[in-house]
Design an enzyme around this catalytic site. Structure first.
Site, PDB file in Angstrom:
ATOM      1  N   TYR A 183     -19.926 -24.493  15.142  1.00 36.80           N
ATOM      2  CA  TYR A 183     -19.207 -25.062  16.300  1.00 36.80           C
ATOM      3  C   TYR A 183     -17.955 -25.811  15.830  1.00 36.80           C
ATOM      4  CZ  TYR A 183     -18.695 -28.057  20.488  1.00 36.80           C
ATOM      5  OH  TYR A 183     -18.231 -28.726  21.594  1.00 36.80           O
TER       6      TYR A 183
HETATM    7  N1  LIG Z   1     -20.308 -31.916  27.105  1.00 36.89           N
HETATM    8  C1  LIG Z   1     -19.878 -32.591  26.033  1.00 36.89           C
HETATM    9  O1  LIG Z   1     -20.258 -33.749  25.794  1.00 36.89           O
HETATM   10  C2  LIG Z   1     -18.895 -31.939  25.096  1.00 36.89           C
HETATM   11  C3  LIG Z   1     -18.580 -32.572  23.890  1.00 36.89           C
HETATM   12  C4  LIG Z   1     -17.610 -32.022  23.074  1.00 36.89           C
HETATM   13  C5  LIG Z   1     -16.976 -30.838  23.462  1.00 36.89           C
HETATM   14  N2  LIG Z   1     -17.345 -30.216  24.606  1.00 36.89           N
HETATM   15  C6  LIG Z   1     -16.658 -28.984  24.978  1.00 36.89           C
HETATM   16  O2  LIG Z   1     -16.290 -29.027  26.351  1.00 36.89           O
HETATM   17  C7  LIG Z   1     -16.353 -27.709  26.934  1.00 36.89           C
HETATM   18  C8  LIG Z   1     -17.291 -27.688  28.108  1.00 36.89           C
HETATM   19  O3  LIG Z   1     -18.560 -28.144  27.697  1.00 36.89           O
HETATM   20  P1  LIG Z   1     -19.825 -28.227  28.682  1.00 36.89           P
HETATM   21  O4  LIG Z   1     -20.741 -29.215  28.037  1.00 36.89           O
HETATM   22  O5  LIG Z   1     -19.386 -28.414  30.089  1.00 36.89           O
HETATM   23  O6  LIG Z   1     -20.461 -26.762  28.505  1.00 36.89           O
HETATM   24  P2  LIG Z   1     -21.682 -26.091  29.296  1.00 36.89           P
HETATM   25  O7  LIG Z   1     -22.444 -25.362  28.250  1.00 36.89           O
HETATM   26  O8  LIG Z   1     -22.435 -27.106  30.118  1.00 36.89           O
HETATM   27  O9  LIG Z   1     -20.944 -25.101  30.305  1.00 36.89           O
HETATM   28  C9  LIG Z   1     -20.244 -24.022  29.800  1.00 36.89           C
HETATM   29  C10 LIG Z   1     -19.895 -23.007  30.909  1.00 36.89           C
HETATM   30  O10 LIG Z   1     -19.354 -21.886  30.212  1.00 36.89           O
HETATM   31  C11 LIG Z   1     -20.004 -20.697  30.643  1.00 36.89           C
HETATM   32  N3  LIG Z   1     -20.058 -19.742  29.530  1.00 36.89           N
HETATM   33  C12 LIG Z   1     -20.776 -19.838  28.379  1.00 36.89           C
HETATM   34  N4  LIG Z   1     -20.594 -18.733  27.619  1.00 36.89           N
HETATM   35  C13 LIG Z   1     -19.735 -17.939  28.298  1.00 36.89           C
HETATM   36  C14 LIG Z   1     -19.174 -16.650  28.046  1.00 36.89           C
HETATM   37  N5  LIG Z   1     -19.467 -15.957  26.947  1.00 36.89           N
HETATM   38  N6  LIG Z   1     -18.335 -16.114  28.976  1.00 36.89           N
HETATM   39  C15 LIG Z   1     -18.038 -16.786  30.109  1.00 36.89           C
HETATM   40  N7  LIG Z   1     -18.545 -18.008  30.407  1.00 36.89           N
HETATM   41  C16 LIG Z   1     -19.393 -18.568  29.514  1.00 36.89           C
HETATM   42  C17 LIG Z   1     -21.401 -21.130  31.062  1.00 36.89           C
HETATM   43  O11 LIG Z   1     -21.980 -20.195  31.969  1.00 36.89           O
HETATM   44  C18 LIG Z   1     -21.119 -22.504  31.696  1.00 36.89           C
HETATM   45  O12 LIG Z   1     -20.814 -22.384  33.080  1.00 36.89           O
HETATM   46  C19 LIG Z   1     -16.789 -26.793  25.760  1.00 36.89           C
HETATM   47  O13 LIG Z   1     -15.660 -26.276  25.107  1.00 36.89           O
HETATM   48  C20 LIG Z   1     -17.516 -27.745  24.838  1.00 36.89           C
HETATM   49  O14 LIG Z   1     -17.580 -27.269  23.519  1.00 36.89           O
HETATM   50  C21 LIG Z   1     -18.294 -30.738  25.432  1.00 36.89           C
END
Ligand SMILES: NC(=O)c1ccc[n+]([C@@H]2O[C@H](COP(=O)([O-])OP(=O)(O)OC[C@H]3O[C@@H](n4cnc5c(N)ncnc54)[C@H](O)[C@@H]3O)[C@@H](O)[C@H]2O)c1
Length: 250
Positions: A154
């Site tokens: 990641y």
């Molecule tokens: N939530 C956090 O605390 C956090 C921390 C650091 C970084 N991030 C980053 O923020 C962003 C959003 O995170 P999140 O926690 O909301 O993620 P999540 O996993 O809750 O949601 C991700 C969304 O992406 C969709 N998805 C996953 N794989 C896919 C694919 N192959 N094609 C199309 N859609 C796809 C899923 O269906 C979902 O709706 C990401 O880039 C994540 O790495 C999040």
């Protein structure tokens, strides 16, 4: 309430989590939002909510790991709305594993769903963003910036996205395109899932956040994304904005 009035935005992973939070914040500021997501069920639900604020909101079901189909998404949006102002590369799937157990398959999952879609969607979007002096928002993570244990696949993809973002900021600044990153912490379904699997680690993470809580999807991450997508941030590019309750200090 019209910071993004009539701007057309693509948000990947917009059916849930931070992506949906940003999509709600965007439509409330007047944007026409196209959410792109793998999950048909949550995508159809989310687009109905978005349409209550902006009837021209759309959902495109797609697996971002199918890289040869990504340009078509941008083409479809521009054919429908006549332009593109904002690209938000938010979706990313990955697995946490100890460094020595991380496989090529784990690296491929992270790069195929995070890095490559960000790259190909940027390539397809940039000619259209030149026309609108548009904005790109990519997604980074404290896991990459600080090198969190057990997140090699990641962290590597996230830092690759950061490097590419800075290159694009340098290359397309002259075209009036700004390209920035958000490194969030927020209470998404993805986070809730690992909180269930590793409750002690979750508590440890919360206690290390200066604000002692995970961010809200729409209320905390949404406004930062609106700012980076709006004309208010036109002179900001190549930056990582940590929207994380003070967790990352550099
Ligand atoms: N939530 C956090 O605390 C956090 C921390 C650091 C970084 N991030 C980053 O923020 C962003 C959003 O995170 P999140 O926690 O909301 O993620 P999540 O996993 O809750 O949601 C991700 C969304 O992406 C969709 N998805 C996953 N794989 C896919 C694919 N192959 N094609 C199309 N859609 C796809 C899923 O269906 C979902 O709706 C990401 O880039 C994540 O790495 C999040």
């Amino acid at each position: 309430m019209d910071k993004l009035k009539d701007k057309v935005a693509i948000i990947t992973g917009g059916a849930g989590g931070i992506g949906k939070g940003m999509a709600m914040a965007f439509v409330k500021e007047g944007a026409k939002v196209v959410i792109v997501d793998l999950n048909e069920e949550t995508g159809n639900e989310a687009v109905k909510e978005l349409q209550q604020y902006q009837p021209e909101s759309m959902f495109i079901q797609a697996n971002l790991a199918e890289h040869d189909k990504l340009k078509r998404i941008v083409d479809q949006v521009v054919a429908q709305h006549g332009k593109l102002n904002i690209l938000v590369n938010n979706a990313h799937a990955s697995k946490n594993k100890p460094f020595v157990e991380t496989t090529r398959e784990d690296l491929d999952l992270s790069f195929d769903t995070g890095f490559y879609p960000t790259f190909y969607l940027m390539q397809a979007a940039i000619p259209h963003l030149k026309e609108t002096n548009g904005s790109i928002i990519n997604f980074a993570s404290g896991a990459g910036i600080q090198g969190h244990a057990k997140q090699a696949a990641y962290a590597a993809a996230k830092e690759a996205i950061r490097g590419m973002t800075r290159v694009a900021a340098n290359e397309f600044g002259k075209d009036g395109i700004n390209v920035n990153l958000i490194a969030p912490i927020a209470n998404s379904p993805g986070v809730q899932q690992w909180a269930k699997e590793q409750p002690e680690y979750y508590q440890e993470v919360v206690s290390n956040i200066p604000m002692q809580r995970f961010g809200e999807l729409e209320e905390d991450i949404g406004p930062a994304a609106v700012f980076l997508a709006s004309d208010d941030s036109n002179y900001i590019t190549g930056q990582t904005i940590n929207v994380d309750g003070g967790s990352v200090k550099f």
